[in-house]
Design a protein around this motif. Sequence first.
Motif, short mmCIF file in Angstrom:
data_model
loop_
_atom_site.label_atom_id
_atom_site.label_comp_id
_atom_site.label_asym_id
_atom_site.label_seq_id
_atom_site.Cartn_x
_atom_site.Cartn_y
_atom_site.Cartn_z
N GLU A 103 -8.15 11.79 -3.32
CA GLU A 103 -8.33 10.44 -3.61
C GLU A 103 -9.00 10.11 -4.82
O GLU A 103 -9.38 11.12 -5.47
N SER A 104 -8.95 9.02 -5.53
CA SER A 104 -9.24 8.77 -6.62
C SER A 104 -10.73 9.06 -7.26
O SER A 104 -10.82 9.56 -7.97
N HIS A 105 -11.44 8.97 -6.47
CA HIS A 105 -12.99 9.27 -6.51
C HIS A 105 -13.43 10.62 -5.79
O HIS A 105 -14.63 10.97 -5.57
N GLY A 119 -9.13 1.65 10.25
CA GLY A 119 -10.46 1.19 10.64
C GLY A 119 -11.49 1.89 9.61
O GLY A 119 -12.84 1.84 10.12
N THR A 120 -11.10 2.42 8.83
CA THR A 120 -11.97 2.99 7.78
C THR A 120 -11.07 3.24 6.33
O THR A 120 -9.95 3.23 6.30
N ARG A 121 -11.95 3.67 5.21
CA ARG A 121 -11.06 3.95 4.07
C ARG A 121 -12.05 4.78 3.11
O ARG A 121 -13.29 4.42 2.97
N ASN A 122 -11.60 5.60 1.89
CA ASN A 122 -12.37 5.78 0.99
C ASN A 122 -12.07 4.69 0.07
O ASN A 122 -11.07 4.46 -0.76
N TRP A 123 -13.16 4.18 -0.31
CA TRP A 123 -13.06 2.89 -1.05
C TRP A 123 -13.53 2.97 -2.42
O TRP A 123 -13.15 2.17 -3.49
N GLY A 124 -14.12 4.46 -2.94
CA GLY A 124 -14.39 4.49 -4.23
C GLY A 124 -12.96 4.62 -5.14
O GLY A 124 -12.15 5.40 -4.86
N GLY A 125 -12.80 3.78 -6.25
CA GLY A 125 -11.63 3.83 -6.90
C GLY A 125 -10.41 3.30 -6.47
O GLY A 125 -9.31 3.73 -6.92
N GLY A 126 -10.37 2.85 -5.19
CA GLY A 126 -9.32 2.68 -4.48
C GLY A 126 -8.62 3.78 -3.58
O GLY A 126 -7.70 3.61 -2.75
N ARG A 172 -3.90 7.10 -9.54
CA ARG A 172 -4.62 8.42 -9.91
C ARG A 172 -3.99 9.32 -9.19
O ARG A 172 -3.66 10.31 -9.77
N GLU A 173 -3.33 9.24 -8.02
CA GLU A 173 -2.77 10.07 -7.15
C GLU A 173 -1.36 10.73 -7.81
O GLU A 173 -0.88 11.70 -7.28
N MET A 215 10.37 3.69 -6.13
CA MET A 215 9.39 2.40 -5.37
C MET A 215 8.27 3.07 -4.66
O MET A 215 7.32 2.10 -4.32
N ALA A 216 8.20 4.42 -4.64
CA ALA A 216 7.04 5.05 -4.10
C ALA A 216 5.82 4.84 -5.08
O ALA A 216 4.46 5.08 -5.02
N ILE A 217 6.17 4.69 -6.48
CA ILE A 217 5.06 4.56 -7.44
C ILE A 217 4.41 3.47 -7.12
O ILE A 217 4.99 2.36 -7.10
N PRO A 218 2.95 3.52 -7.36
CA PRO A 218 2.12 2.34 -7.37
C PRO A 218 2.67 1.30 -8.16
O PRO A 218 2.74 1.31 -9.35
#
Length: 414
Positions: free
Chosen positions: A17-19, A116-123, A129-130, A240-243
């Motif tokens: 994840e980003s952060h 129902g949750t997520r890693n919110w730091g930096g998206g 970043r991935e 199309m998978a590229i953000p």
Amino acid sequence: MNGNSFGRLFRFTTFGESHGEAMGCTVSGCPAGVPIDEETVQRELDRRKPGQSMITTSRGEPDEVSIKSGVQDGYTTGTPIGMVIQNKDARSGKYEPFVTAPRPSHGDYTYSSKFGTRNWGGGGRSSARETVNWVAAGAVAKAVLEASDHDVQIKAHVNQIGDIEAPEVTFEEILEHSEANEVRCAHPETAEEMRDAIDRYQEEGDSIGGSIYFEARGVPRGLGAPRFDAFPARLGQAMMAIPATTAFEFGLGREARSVRGIDRNEDWTRMGDDDAPDADEVVADEGDPVPVGNDHGGLQGGITTGEPIYGEVTWHAPTSIPKEQTTYDWETEEHKRIQVVGRHDPSLPPRAVPVVEAMLYCTVLDYMLLGGRINPDRVDNSPGEYETDYHPSSPQNDPDDADTAATPVDPDDD
């Protein structure tokens, strides 16, 4: 969460994840005997990493890769290649206001509503970043193709930012000029206009979209398997998978909707005739049937024709901008005015060029392996032979203090 792998025989699976602590990927299906080391991968990562110029995010990530498996003495072993890139400059504090107040046009709410949750730091996982993992995998794919008997060349450049569009350039010009400026546009004069425009949007606290033109030469004909494994279908998935991508096209692309059949259809001729393509542009032997022209973008019936594969990918403007916007906090049940303050790219295509090239390398190599053009076990195509340049050598003498030893004996002795 599924959907973290790409490819069939040449397949990479990513994590991070980003952060988070680190990004990483595992590449399986890489043949043995391919010369590769961390420096090989690092060259490609350096082209994608943040902080390259004033028109990219200032996040200070060195993006140093560490190869954990699958490589010995500078050659691939045929086993999975594990790579890790540590995150060094994550600053999550600026993202705390958006934990339950989703940023406009981001994946914040969709991730939270799905899991129902997520890693919110930096998206978190939704961050571009991935794609550092994809570029690492692409570097491996590029090394395999370079070690093979096939002369595949892949290059891309930024052909449009906002309403500023570069004129058509040759493949040779892309090779020569695309890395010579911060925008990665192969037309130097247009690159200057693009840079000025990006600066203006950045000063206004805004962002702008754009597109990337890509081309692959030396790809042999006959790759692709209709229907759902058609080459353009899988290539479209890759792009199309590229953000932040919003469109993918090849050949005439969207222009085809206004072209009559008789104008789009391309006659067939014989390789070597006056109306045949140049020998350095197409994979064909003298006397082979070849199309006259390449409006089809190197793909017919979902299968490669041996002519250059080319197309375009479009990005929308980056969604993280400091201009004031409105959101709704589902926890406090309040509408809020927010500013997304942080280190973000004002336009994505300049740093996306190596990502596009990486995904094209991975797609082409996967089809080359599936089609039997490259031996999936070893790049020298010599199965059963263990005496190779890359097999480790036996030590001539065992150390005196070794715990184990292999002592030569005479086989004729009883």
